[in-house]
Design a protein around this motif. Sequence first.
Motif, PDB file in Angstrom:
ATOM      1  N   TYR A 311     -12.010  -1.185   2.753  1.00 48.62           N
ATOM      2  CA  TYR A 311     -11.896  -0.245   1.633  1.00 48.62           C
ATOM      3  C   TYR A 311     -10.838   0.838   1.886  1.00 48.62           C
ATOM      4  O   TYR A 311     -10.592   1.668   1.008  1.00 48.62           O
ATOM      5  CB  TYR A 311     -13.240   0.437   1.359  1.00 48.62           C
ATOM      6  N   LEU A 312     -10.230   0.833   3.082  1.00 48.16           N
ATOM      7  CA  LEU A 312      -9.250   1.872   3.389  1.00 48.16           C
ATOM      8  C   LEU A 312      -8.073   1.849   2.418  1.00 48.16           C
ATOM      9  O   LEU A 312      -7.595   2.898   1.981  1.00 48.16           O
ATOM     10  CB  LEU A 312      -8.737   1.706   4.825  1.00 48.16           C
ATOM     11  N   GLU A 313      -7.600   0.651   2.091  1.00 47.15           N
ATOM     12  CA  GLU A 313      -6.485   0.559   1.150  1.00 47.15           C
ATOM     13  C   GLU A 313      -6.878   1.083  -0.224  1.00 47.15           C
ATOM     14  O   GLU A 313      -6.063   1.689  -0.917  1.00 47.15           O
ATOM     15  CB  GLU A 313      -5.990  -0.875   1.056  1.00 47.15           C
ATOM     16  N   HIS A 314      -8.116   0.841  -0.607  1.00 45.22           N
ATOM     17  CA  HIS A 314      -8.599   1.378  -1.885  1.00 45.22           C
ATOM     18  C   HIS A 314      -8.566   2.903  -1.869  1.00 45.22           C
ATOM     19  O   HIS A 314      -8.040   3.539  -2.796  1.00 45.22           O
ATOM     20  CB  HIS A 314     -10.032   0.899  -2.160  1.00 45.22           C
ATOM     21  N   GLY A 315      -9.125   3.482  -0.800  1.00 47.95           N
ATOM     22  CA  GLY A 315      -9.145   4.936  -0.706  1.00 47.95           C
ATOM     23  C   GLY A 315      -7.752   5.529  -0.706  1.00 47.95           C
ATOM     24  O   GLY A 315      -7.501   6.564  -1.340  1.00 47.95           O
ATOM     25  N   ALA A 316      -6.822   4.877   0.006  1.00 44.78           N
ATOM     26  CA  ALA A 316      -5.451   5.369   0.058  1.00 44.78           C
ATOM     27  C   ALA A 316      -4.786   5.305  -1.315  1.00 44.78           C
ATOM     28  O   ALA A 316      -4.042   6.207  -1.699  1.00 44.78           O
ATOM     29  CB  ALA A 316      -4.643   4.562   1.068  1.00 44.78           C
ATOM     30  N   HIS A 317      -5.041   4.251  -2.063  1.00 47.89           N
ATOM     31  CA  HIS A 317      -4.436   4.136  -3.393  1.00 47.89           C
ATOM     32  C   HIS A 317      -5.030   5.148  -4.374  1.00 47.89           C
ATOM     33  O   HIS A 317      -4.317   5.670  -5.240  1.00 47.89           O
ATOM     34  CB  HIS A 317      -4.596   2.708  -3.934  1.00 47.89           C
ATOM     35  N   TYR A 318      -6.331   5.415  -4.240  1.00 45.19           N
ATOM     36  CA  TYR A 318      -6.908   6.483  -5.072  1.00 45.19           C
ATOM     37  C   TYR A 318      -6.289   7.830  -4.705  1.00 45.19           C
ATOM     38  O   TYR A 318      -6.050   8.676  -5.578  1.00 45.19           O
ATOM     39  CB  TYR A 318      -8.427   6.534  -4.894  1.00 45.19           C
ATOM     40  N   ALA A 319      -6.024   8.031  -3.409  1.00 43.70           N
ATOM     41  CA  ALA A 319      -5.359   9.263  -2.974  1.00 43.70           C
ATOM     42  C   ALA A 319      -3.949   9.338  -3.550  1.00 43.70           C
ATOM     43  O   ALA A 319      -3.476  10.421  -3.920  1.00 43.70           O
ATOM     44  CB  ALA A 319      -5.326   9.328  -1.453  1.00 43.70           C
ATOM     45  N   ILE A 320      -3.278   8.196  -3.631  1.00 48.79           N
ATOM     46  CA  ILE A 320      -1.951   8.153  -4.243  1.00 48.79           C
ATOM     47  C   ILE A 320      -2.031   8.553  -5.711  1.00 48.79           C
ATOM     48  O   ILE A 320      -1.206   9.323  -6.218  1.00 48.79           O
ATOM     49  CB  ILE A 320      -1.338   6.743  -4.114  1.00 48.79           C
ATOM     50  N   GLY A 321      -3.025   8.010  -6.409  1.00 49.65           N
ATOM     51  CA  GLY A 321      -3.196   8.365  -7.817  1.00 49.65           C
ATOM     52  C   GLY A 321      -3.431   9.855  -7.983  1.00 49.65           C
ATOM     53  O   GLY A 321      -2.864  10.492  -8.878  1.00 49.65           O
ATOM     54  N   ALA A 322      -4.261  10.427  -7.102  1.00 53.62           N
ATOM     55  CA  ALA A 322      -4.523  11.867  -7.158  1.00 53.62           C
ATOM     56  C   ALA A 322      -3.252  12.663  -6.872  1.00 53.62           C
ATOM     57  O   ALA A 322      -2.964  13.659  -7.552  1.00 53.62           O
ATOM     58  CB  ALA A 322      -5.615  12.232  -6.146  1.00 53.62           C
ATOM     59  N   LEU A 323      -2.459  12.216  -5.883  1.00 54.55           N
ATOM     60  CA  LEU A 323      -1.218  12.915  -5.555  1.00 54.55           C
ATOM     61  C   LEU A 323      -0.223  12.839  -6.704  1.00 54.55           C
ATOM     62  O   LEU A 323       0.481  13.819  -6.988  1.00 54.55           O
ATOM     63  CB  LEU A 323      -0.599  12.301  -4.290  1.00 54.55           C
ATOM     64  N   ALA A 324      -0.164  11.684  -7.364  1.00 51.13           N
ATOM     65  CA  ALA A 324       0.744  11.549  -8.514  1.00 51.13           C
ATOM     66  C   ALA A 324       0.385  12.547  -9.606  1.00 51.13           C
ATOM     67  O   ALA A 324       1.265  13.219 -10.172  1.00 51.13           O
ATOM     68  CB  ALA A 324       0.682  10.117  -9.056  1.00 51.13           C
ATOM     69  N   VAL A 325      -0.904  12.653  -9.902  1.00 52.71           N
ATOM     70  CA  VAL A 325      -1.360  13.603 -10.928  1.00 52.71           C
ATOM     71  C   VAL A 325      -1.061  15.035 -10.499  1.00 52.71           C
ATOM     72  O   VAL A 325      -0.601  15.862 -11.306  1.00 52.71           O
ATOM     73  CB  VAL A 325      -2.866  13.411 -11.204  1.00 52.71           C
ATOM     74  N   ILE A 326      -1.314  15.331  -9.221  1.00 53.57           N
ATOM     75  CA  ILE A 326      -1.063  16.685  -8.711  1.00 53.57           C
ATOM     76  C   ILE A 326       0.418  17.036  -8.822  1.00 53.57           C
ATOM     77  O   ILE A 326       0.780  18.150  -9.228  1.00 53.57           O
ATOM     78  CB  ILE A 326      -1.551  16.805  -7.254  1.00 53.57           C
ATOM     79  N   LEU A 327       1.288  16.108  -8.463  1.00 54.12           N
ATOM     80  CA  LEU A 327       2.725  16.356  -8.569  1.00 54.12           C
ATOM     81  C   LEU A 327       3.121  16.693 -10.000  1.00 54.12           C
ATOM     82  O   LEU A 327       3.906  17.609 -10.248  1.00 54.12           O
ATOM     83  CB  LEU A 327       3.508  15.132  -8.084  1.00 54.12           C
ATOM     84  N   LEU A 328       2.582  15.954 -10.957  1.00 52.31           N
ATOM     85  CA  LEU A 328       2.913  16.216 -12.355  1.00 52.31           C
ATOM     86  C   LEU A 328       2.364  17.568 -12.817  1.00 52.31           C
ATOM     87  O   LEU A 328       3.021  18.293 -13.565  1.00 52.31           O
ATOM     88  CB  LEU A 328       2.369  15.089 -13.240  1.00 52.31           C
ATOM     89  N   ILE A 329       1.167  17.908 -12.359  1.00 54.41           N
ATOM     90  CA  ILE A 329       0.583  19.200 -12.734  1.00 54.41           C
ATOM     91  C   ILE A 329       1.399  20.360 -12.154  1.00 54.41           C
ATOM     92  O   ILE A 329       1.578  21.401 -12.804  1.00 54.41           O
ATOM     93  CB  ILE A 329      -0.882  19.287 -12.258  1.00 54.41           C
TER      94      ILE A 329
END
Length: 379
Positions: A311-329
């Motif tokens: 599940y590590l890759e899943h967690g990392a990709h969710y973290a990527i999604g969160a970082l993408a949103v944070i960058l836009l905000i």
Amino acid sequence: MLLKTFGWSFAITAAGLALAGVLWGWQGLAIVAILSVLEISLSFDNAVINAGILRKMNAFWQKIFLTVGILIAVFGMRLVFPIVIVAITAKLGPLEAVDLAINDKARYEELVTAAHPAIAAFGGMFLLMIFLDFIFEDRDIKWLAWLEKPLARLGKLETLSTVVALVVLLITATTLATAVPVHDGVGTVDKATTVLLAGIGGLVTYLIVGGISGFFEDRLEQEEEEAEEEAEKASAKGGPSVVGLAGKAAFFLFLYLEVIDASFSFDGVIGAFAITNDIFVMALGLGIGAMYIRSLTVFLVRKGTLDDYVYLEHGAHYAIGALAVILLITIKHEISEVVTGLIGVVLIGLSFWSSVVRNRKEAGPGDGSGAKAEVSSGV
């Protein structure tokens, strides 16, 4: 194993901190150490993502990733990139931008900060596409099945990731980018056009680099299957073509890795200006952190960690999604790097814990087969 993988990181840390102490004293040494920790905390999910790609490469390309790749990461993204951004946005010559970075650090920081909307839009869209392509793909192993199963069904619609990303970009440009605060906090400026163009640039870059690397990866798999068939017939015809194509596939995957690393480094470079505006101190501190991320990537590959903790890759990709949103905000609103780093650490930590629970269940009584059937949810 640990010393072999992290040896260069330890050596560069010692040399870097010693150099910082000599050139800038105890204060400079402390700043370099803080920046190193900042980079590691912000980019841990980057290591997991990179490991998923790097394990497809042979030992030669793993060494290229640690040598040539780290030079690109440190000097290209942490030193040259901010100067290039200033040169482009302020319409200065490269030498003028370098002179500004050395002799007028306050003005240099102001120009880099002014370029943040474009940087955040480019990096945010690139990272968002990585997350969307992952979450819309139907995978045998699912972490949050209640979410991933319906999204995988939606993912059967081609180009859905691109459509969603463009909608997000349009919303960002028409809301967050219309009244961006200026550097001194007095007044606002409209950055909608800049954000749209930069975001489309990030999207196009992902489609080109990801598409090319995916194409050669698929071709490589086909050639490997053909080579196996030829080997069974005691023929060596397929050997040379596999070697050549593997080189192409590895090369474009390497480029893909570098672009991913660049996208991850955007928030670190911008956030570093909250600590120092000296580009050399910044490059040294962030560079040391980047070296540890590279070494951690190779460590995860050689230890087979992603195979053991699925599940590590899943967690990392969710973290990527969160970082993408944070960058836009952050185009309009300031978000602390501590928050950004903690979100990634928490998501990866939860995915690791879920993997441990899954492994214990599979190793439990009555499960003698050891078969790794699909697990609906780890959390």
